[in-house]
Each structure stands twice: as C-alpha cells, then as structure tokens.
Design a protein around this motif. Sequence first.
Motif, PDB file in Angstrom:
ATOM      1  N   ASN A 221       0.786  -1.238   0.000  1.00  0.00           N
ATOM      2  CA  ASN A 221       0.000   0.000   0.000  1.00  0.00           C
ATOM      3  C   ASN A 221       0.819   1.290   0.000  1.00  0.00           C
ATOM      4  N   ASP A 222       2.149   1.196  -0.080  1.00  0.00           N
ATOM      5  CA  ASP A 222       2.971   2.401  -0.194  1.00  0.00           C
ATOM      6  C   ASP A 222       4.235   2.052  -0.979  1.00  0.00           C
ATOM      7  N   HIS A 224       6.441   2.780  -3.204  1.00  0.00           N
ATOM      8  CA  HIS A 224       7.215   3.722  -3.999  1.00  0.00           C
ATOM      9  C   HIS A 224       8.663   3.241  -4.077  1.00  0.00           C
ATOM     10  N   ASP A 258      -1.027  -2.026  -5.582  1.00  0.00           N
ATOM     11  CA  ASP A 258       0.423  -2.084  -5.366  1.00  0.00           C
ATOM     12  C   ASP A 258       1.180  -1.894  -6.670  1.00  0.00           C
ATOM     13  N   THR A 261       0.787   1.731  -7.993  1.00  0.00           N
ATOM     14  CA  THR A 261       1.630   2.676  -7.256  1.00  0.00           C
ATOM     15  C   THR A 261       3.078   2.569  -7.710  1.00  0.00           C
ATOM     16  N   SER A 265       5.575   5.294  -9.793  1.00  0.00           N
ATOM     17  CA  SER A 265       6.907   5.726  -9.357  1.00  0.00           C
ATOM     18  C   SER A 265       7.884   5.748 -10.523  1.00  0.00           C
ATOM     19  N   ALA A 332      -2.378   7.183  -8.481  1.00  0.00           N
ATOM     20  CA  ALA A 332      -1.183   7.409  -7.667  1.00  0.00           C
ATOM     21  C   ALA A 332      -0.482   8.707  -8.058  1.00  0.00           C
ATOM     22  N   GLN A 336       0.191  11.853  -5.639  1.00  0.00           N
ATOM     23  CA  GLN A 336       1.527  12.411  -5.470  1.00  0.00           C
ATOM     24  C   GLN A 336       1.496  13.932  -5.592  1.00  0.00           C
TER      25      GLN A 336
END
Length: 412
Positions: A221-222, A224, A258, A261, A265, A332, A336
């Motif tokens: 969930n994060d 990056h 996931d 995200t 990135s 995402a 950001q």
Amino acid sequence: MLSSLSSQNVIRYLLNAGLCSAEDGAAYKFVLPENSHKNRNLLVILADNRQLLIKQERKINNDQSSHELFNEWLFHQLLQQFPLIGNIGAIASSLLHFDEENSILVRSYLSEYVELGKFYQHSSIFPTEIASAIGTTLAGLHRATFNKREYRDFMSTAPAGQFRYNFYNPAQGISSINPNTFGIIPIEALEFHRLYQRYESLESAIADLAYEWKPSCLTHNDLHLSNILVHSRWEQLDNCLIRLIDWEACGWGDPAFDLGTLLASYLRIWLSSLIVDPTLELEESLNLAMIPLEILQPAILTLIRAYLDAFPMILEYHQDFIVRVVKFAGLALIQQIQHRIECQKSFDNSNLCMLEVAKSLLTMPEQSVLTIFGISTSEILQSVPTLQKLPQPHKEQQLIPLYYQRTRLRGC
C-alpha cells in the motif's frame, strides 16, 4: 511516557530496552537520516558496527489514532506466525523492538542496500534484473495470501483499545475546496483543484475505481521506489537482490493498487525530467524529457511480465488486470501531486503535465497501456501460458449510460 527521542536520550532508551550494552553506548555514533513527515528517524551505529534504525511516530495535530508503526509490527508478527510468507526473502522483516506506548520501532539498518530511487538517480540505468526481482517478489506475496481468510483476519487485529471495522479503500478522489483550503495550499495550487473539478470524466473514473476496488490479499500500500532497497552488489548476487521496507501502510487490499503505485513511481522518473515551458505543448514537453519513457519501458515491461509469470492466477479473477493497474497508476500520480501540495507547499507546471498524464491513464487506460509499456495488452499477455485456457473478456452492453454529478469523494 517518553515524549520524543533525540540524540541525547536514544542510547539510554536502547539500554533500557536491552538493545545495546554500556560499552556500545560509550562508542556509539549518531546519524540523522532523512525524516518523513510522519516519522522521526534516528540511525545509531554501535561499537560492534551494528546499525539500528529507530523510528518514532509523530503525533500530527495531537492525533492519537494513528497507528502506522503498530501496523508494521503486526506485519512482522504475521511473518513469524506464518512461515510461508516469512520465507519470501525480500520481504523478511528486520524488526527488533516495538514500543506501542511511545510509538517507537527499532529495526536493523540494511547498510549494504540503497534506496532504489536513489540508485536510479545516481546510476541513470534501469536494469531489467532488478525489475524482474521486484515483480516476482510482489507476486509471491500476493499469491501466498490471495483469498486466504487466516491472513485477512490476522491483519484485522487492532491496537489495544481500538477497533478496525474494515480496511481502508485507497481509491479516493480529491476533496472539494472550502474556505480552509485557501490557508493550507499555495495560491498557484488552486489551478490543480480547478482543473480536477473541471474534468468530470476524471472524477467519474476515480469513482468507478473506488467501486471496483476488491481487497483480496496482503498489500504493501505504499510501494514507492523509496521503499524498495537494492543491494550495492546487485550484479554479483543471484538472490536477495531487493528488499521491500516500511510496511506501515500494509493491509488487506487490491493487488492492482500495489502494482499501480509502483508503475507511477517509474513514470515520475520520466515526468520529473520534462522540460516544461509555457510556450511548449504537453506533447512537446513529453518528447523533450531528459529521461525518455522509452528508456524506462524495458524495466516496466519486465516488471509486469515477471509478476504475471509468478502469479498468472490473478488473470482468472481479473481479466482486465493490466488495465486496472494503469488506472491505479493514474490515481497514484494525482495523489503524489496532492502530497506535494500539502507537504512541500509546492505546485508548478510540471505538476500540470503530471495531471494531464494521470487523466489519460484513468480515462483512457486501454490506449495508455500501449503508451506506457510500448506494446498492447494482448502482446503482454502472450507470454502468460495459462492465458490460453481463459475465455476472452467480454464487455456487456451498457443499456443505460451511467453519469456522475460532480462526485465528491473524501481526500486521501
């Protein structure tokens, strides 16, 4: 209760917790790594060269309900209780200590690894071997926990005195402007809100994504690039090439989130290198990027293929999986932009370009697949052996058009 850790009291805290000796304390070295807006980070190098990373959660606006470090501790407990997940080497936790009362977490510092984002920035190369390792590792986590109730129930555990009624749906839009907004964001950022609210198709696409969000496995969930570490000697290693860290936001979620995200990135590397000028059209800026998308495409394509090779079953449940990943990538990017506005009080023309790209990913995902990956969805799926056994996706005819009137989802 300890108010906050600092270079003056951190060794005393480690001594009381039994994490170091008096000899270590006499010869320790204190380093202040980059702090996040949520956590205070301290890096301590002890006499025997052991390195400990100590994180303490900030209480933002006296908020006592934030329990992200508890979440990371819970993930560590999950790995201990279920060896099947703990055996996925790249996600093995190095957690040593958790102090729930003071919101302090201590883990071993992986000094031989570097953040993947910094690795890309300094080397300007994007090896497919690293991308393949990421895709395979993430697929292993999703596959091992997919539709497994015991893992879902475990991750539903709440801190003492707290309740968890459901898991957070990250597919959220941007909140409406109110009088308080003007005192929080820079004036130039109002253009972002104006454009966002003008694009009804964008708000509708995010609303659809929120409705289609299907929590089915354990997700980071994060994910990056800053939360992925690559070994400094990655070219000489056959395994343990990468590590996934900072599991503070993990929970039961949608695997496409996931991957989306992570894809965002990679796209930010491209979008951050744009030459932006008011006299240039968006297409010109995209073509003049210092790091062209074509340079990133082999790594991006390798990542998604490695994921599908390791977890082809996901296509049985979501035949539009790649399209959903692209949509989440668009979301995402918007999140950001919002994060930059809120935390850095910054907004410029490059963010306007990012918003336009995000809009395309969310509202025209099928066409965006070809743009982002360089090949079509069908070409990506040709390498997945089990796809031949699956029926071709069939879109039902929509007899009644569905419209949204200025959808207003709560902010992230």
